[in-house]
Design an enzyme around this catalytic site. Structure first.
Site, short mmCIF file in Angstrom:
data_model
loop_
_atom_site.label_atom_id
_atom_site.label_comp_id
_atom_site.label_asym_id
_atom_site.label_seq_id
_atom_site.Cartn_x
_atom_site.Cartn_y
_atom_site.Cartn_z
N ARG A 103 0.91 -1.23 0.04
CA ARG A 103 -0.10 -0.16 0.04
C ARG A 103 0.97 1.33 -0.03
O ARG A 103 2.00 1.27 0.83
CB ARG A 103 -0.77 -0.19 1.11
CG ARG A 103 -2.05 -1.02 0.93
CD ARG A 103 -2.93 -1.26 2.31
NE ARG A 103 -3.88 -2.03 2.31
CZ ARG A 103 -3.82 -3.56 2.15
NH1 ARG A 103 -2.65 -4.03 2.80
NH2 ARG A 103 -4.72 -4.21 2.07
N HIS A 128 -1.12 -2.58 -4.54
CA HIS A 128 -0.54 -3.46 -5.52
C HIS A 128 -0.59 -3.03 -6.86
O HIS A 128 -1.02 -3.53 -7.89
CB HIS A 128 -1.09 -4.88 -5.49
CG HIS A 128 -1.16 -5.64 -4.20
ND1 HIS A 128 0.01 -5.69 -3.53
CD2 HIS A 128 -1.92 -6.51 -3.65
CE1 HIS A 128 -0.22 -6.33 -2.53
NE2 HIS A 128 -0.96 -7.04 -2.33
N HIS A 202 2.84 -12.98 -5.74
CA HIS A 202 1.74 -13.15 -4.80
C HIS A 202 1.02 -14.50 -4.98
O HIS A 202 -0.14 -14.46 -4.89
CB HIS A 202 0.57 -12.01 -5.13
CG HIS A 202 -0.22 -11.44 -4.04
ND1 HIS A 202 -1.17 -12.20 -3.32
CD2 HIS A 202 -0.38 -10.34 -3.43
CE1 HIS A 202 -1.80 -11.54 -2.51
NE2 HIS A 202 -1.10 -10.36 -2.49
N ASP A 274 -1.16 -9.96 8.33
CA ASP A 274 -1.29 -9.16 7.19
C ASP A 274 -0.15 -8.07 7.52
O ASP A 274 -0.53 -6.90 7.38
CB ASP A 274 -2.61 -8.65 6.79
CG ASP A 274 -2.79 -8.38 5.29
OD1 ASP A 274 -1.48 -8.18 4.77
OD2 ASP A 274 -3.67 -7.86 5.07
N GLU A 339 5.43 -12.37 0.73
CA GLU A 339 5.90 -11.56 -0.48
C GLU A 339 7.00 -10.69 0.03
O GLU A 339 6.66 -9.74 0.62
CB GLU A 339 4.52 -10.66 -0.78
CG GLU A 339 3.26 -11.32 -0.89
CD GLU A 339 2.06 -10.22 -0.49
OE1 GLU A 339 2.04 -9.36 -1.00
OE2 GLU A 339 1.12 -10.99 0.18
C1 BGC Z 1 -2.20 -7.74 1.24
C2 BGC Z 1 -3.66 -7.79 1.84
C3 BGC Z 1 -4.50 -7.89 0.63
C4 BGC Z 1 -4.08 -9.11 -0.29
C5 BGC Z 1 -4.99 -8.76 -1.59
C6 BGC Z 1 -1.82 -8.70 0.33
O1 BGC Z 1 -0.63 -8.51 -0.25
O2 BGC Z 1 -1.12 -7.81 2.53
O3 BGC Z 1 -3.96 -7.00 2.69
O4 BGC Z 1 -5.91 -8.16 0.97
O5 BGC Z 1 -2.80 -8.81 -0.79
O6 BGC Z 1 -5.58 -10.16 -1.81
#
Ligand code: BGC
Length: 374
Positions: A103, A128, A202, A274, A339
């Site tokens: 983010r 992302h 991801h 997370d 990640e």
């Molecule tokens: C994030 C999560 C997000 C997800 C999306 C992850 O990399 O940390 O917060 O909801 O990606 O699928």
């Protein structure tokens, strides 16, 4: 008295049950995007019989088959059967993430006195790469046989201003399935204007096999003494907090589910794990970041990277509404992500390692997911 076995029989008895095959790369159509672009699926198989399927839409890993302790192969990543599902509803399953993984607060940052406004796609934040990040574009793909194993070279040129980011960014991502059962991802990027870059991968893993239930029994080690706590929209506060004495301390192997439901503000903000962990290893140097073991299958995944941090996400936004490959229903915490990346919102935190890329420099990032059994 026992009869001596003939030599041929002895040889068969002594030969371990290992796969050995010629590495190969095959390609087939994976359909056409709604915008009319043709998408190809490449299947890379290594000398041990492991395989990875990659589509050039979003650089997505659509399947990854590795053996358990008895040599039985299973697909260990979540994914969809069709391109339409990837286009319409994917929560970044298996995708190549960019320009900025994770983010950026309010979708804004200032660089060299200029303020840039990014596409916002997550509660007023940019996540992302924005509305159409690198996970939603079609990459050029070239299969290449290498000494390490079969590989696929993906390239993409991102326009100046794409999703609000400055500079023409030329990106190469090479995916290699090594003959040591590693999925090795090598990213490079150059720009014609100062910009920020943070690429990552991801995949949602389930080492017991995709669609086989929750991942809470997986035992995780993260080589990190600190993490970056976040607010309720998952933007880092800017602190590097010690993990000691918190549910974020994975320095000793611990099941994902052991503390995930504890009363804890950070677990509440993330609806589980997370957060970004600050790797103990030297930034820029390839080093061990994490290890995950699934006790029943014996599958082990090690996460090795050059990156200074790693987002560990325990699949908290999966809720049973997505139906994946083989008709599997993906419920709450049925997959996890590791990640490796720079810290979230780095462009707005001077104390975080820099994500700035300038003309003449080359962005370099290597991520290795190494599979074995215990
Ligand atoms: C994030 C999560 C997000 C997800 C999306 C992850 O990399 O940390 O917060 O909801 O990606 O699928």
């Amino acid at each position: 008295m026992k009869k001596a076995l003939p030599l041929a029989a002895l040889l068969i008895t002594l030969t371990p049950m290992t796969h050995s095959a010629e590495p190969s790369i095959t390609a087939k159509s994976f359909g056409t995007t709604t915008a009319g672009q043709k998408v190809t699926q490449y299947i890379l198989s290594n000398s041990k019989g492991a395989s990875v399927s990659i589509i050039n839409y979003g650089g997505i890993v659509t399947s990854l088959k590795v053996p358990d302790r008895n040599g039985k192969f299973a697909d260990v990543v979540l994914g969809f059967k069709t391109l339409a599902d990837y286009e319409k509803k994917s929560p970044y399953f298996g995708a190549l993430i960019g320009r900025y993984g994770n983010r950026i607060s309010k979708g804004e940052f200032t660089l060299d006195g200029n303020t840039y406004h990014l596409a916002k796609n997550d509660h007023g934040q940019s996540l992302h790469g924005g509305l159409k990040g690198f996970d939603k574009v079609v990459w050029n793909a070239t299969p290449v046989e290498t000494k390490q194993g079969p590989s696929l070279k993906l390239t993409y040129v991102s326009k100046d201003g794409e999703e609000g980011y400055p500079g023409i960014l030329s990106v190469t991502a090479t995916y290699i399935l090594t003959n040591k059962n590693e999925l090795k991802l090598v990213y490079r990027a150059t720009t014609d204007k100062a910009t920020v870059v943070n690429l990552t991968h991801h995949s949602y893993f389930n080492l017991a096999g995709q669609g086989s239930g929750d991942i809470l029994g997986h035992v995780v080690t993260i080589h990190a003494g600190k993490y970056t706590p976040v607010d309720d929209v998952l933007i880092p506060t800017g602190k590097l907090a010690p993990v000691k004495g918190t549910p974020f301390d994975f320095r000793k192997p611990t099941a994902i589910g052991a503390r995930i439901n504890e009363q804890n503000e950070q677990l509440k903000n993330g609806r589980g794990y997370d957060q970004n962990w600050v790797a103990d290893k030297l930034p820029g140097h390839l080093g061990m970041i994490a290890r995950v073991e699934e006790p029943k299958s014996g599958r082990v995944m090690e996460v090795i990277s050059t990156e200074p941090g790693v987002q560990f996400y325990s699949g908290n936004f999966l809720d049973g509404t997505l139906i994946g490959k083989g008709g599997k229903v993906y419920k709450f915490r049925n997959g996890f992500c590791f990640e490796p990346q720079h810290f979230p919102d780095s462009p707005n935190h001077r104390n975080f390692p820099s994500t700035v890329l300038r003309p003449g420099e080359t962005y370099k990032n290597t991520i290795i997911y190494r599979f074995s059994t215990e």
